[in-house]
Scaffold this motif. Structure first.
Motif, short mmCIF file in Angstrom:
data_model
loop_
_atom_site.label_atom_id
_atom_site.label_comp_id
_atom_site.label_asym_id
_atom_site.label_seq_id
_atom_site.Cartn_x
_atom_site.Cartn_y
_atom_site.Cartn_z
N LYS A 50 0.83 -1.21 0.00
CA LYS A 50 0.00 0.00 0.00
C LYS A 50 0.87 1.26 0.00
CE LYS A 50 -4.40 -0.80 0.00
NZ LYS A 50 -5.13 -0.46 -1.18
N SER A 51 1.98 1.21 0.72
CA SER A 51 2.83 2.40 0.83
C SER A 51 3.42 2.79 -0.52
CB SER A 51 3.94 2.17 1.85
OG SER A 51 4.82 1.14 1.41
N SER A 52 3.54 1.84 -1.44
CA SER A 52 4.11 2.14 -2.75
C SER A 52 3.22 3.10 -3.53
CB SER A 52 4.29 0.86 -3.56
OG SER A 52 5.22 0.03 -2.93
N GLU A 53 1.91 2.95 -3.40
CA GLU A 53 1.00 3.85 -4.09
C GLU A 53 1.23 5.30 -3.68
OE1 GLU A 53 -3.20 2.91 -4.33
OE2 GLU A 53 -2.71 0.81 -3.98
N GLY A 54 1.37 5.52 -2.38
CA GLY A 54 1.62 6.87 -1.89
C GLY A 54 2.95 7.42 -2.36
N GLN A 78 10.24 16.50 0.45
CA GLN A 78 8.87 16.75 -0.02
C GLN A 78 7.92 16.72 1.17
OE1 GLN A 78 7.98 17.51 -3.34
NE2 GLN A 78 10.21 17.69 -3.36
N GLU A 79 6.96 17.61 1.16
CA GLU A 79 6.01 17.73 2.28
C GLU A 79 5.26 16.44 2.57
OE1 GLU A 79 1.99 20.25 3.11
OE2 GLU A 79 3.67 21.32 2.18
N SER A 80 4.89 15.69 1.53
CA SER A 80 4.10 14.48 1.73
C SER A 80 4.96 13.23 1.92
CB SER A 80 3.13 14.29 0.57
OG SER A 80 3.83 14.23 -0.64
N PHE A 81 6.27 13.38 2.09
CA PHE A 81 7.13 12.23 2.31
C PHE A 81 6.86 11.62 3.68
CE2 PHE A 81 10.97 10.12 3.78
CZ PHE A 81 11.24 9.30 2.71
N SER A 82 6.75 10.30 3.71
CA SER A 82 6.54 9.60 4.98
C SER A 82 7.86 8.98 5.43
CB SER A 82 5.50 8.49 4.78
OG SER A 82 5.42 7.68 5.92
N ASN A 83 8.23 9.23 6.67
CA ASN A 83 9.49 8.70 7.19
C ASN A 83 9.51 7.17 7.23
OD1 ASN A 83 10.82 11.12 7.54
ND2 ASN A 83 9.90 11.46 9.54
#
Length: 88
Positions: A50-54, A78-83
């Protein structure tokens, strides 16, 4: 194109190779200024993660990615980057 058909590719192996090909296409689209072609890449998905889609959406929507400096740092900033993606 009016008669577009949805094409599915279900690889048994090779996720890293597919990701590499995706990134090469993204690089050339950005460098050549063919932003309208990003819509094709936005359809790329991994059903197993699922994380790949984001992450793919982040790359395709990141207007500020220049590919001129340290790409990893550009993506992380990037603002939408998830750690959590740092663990992938």
């Amino acid at each position: 194109i009016e008669d577009q058909k949805l094409v599915y590719l279900i690889p048994l192996d090779g996720q890293q190779r597919l990701t590499t090909l995706f990134l090469i296409h993204l690089y050339f689209i950005k460098r050549l200024g063919k932003v309208e072609d990003l819509s094709i890449l936005k359809n790329f998905k991994y059903k197993t993660r699922k994380s790949s889609e984001g992450f793919i959406q982040l790359l395709c929507n990141a207007d500020k990615l220049e590919f001129n400096t340290d790409l990893k740092e550009e993506i992380i900033n990037q603002e939408s980057f998830s750690n959590t993606w740092l663990n992938d």
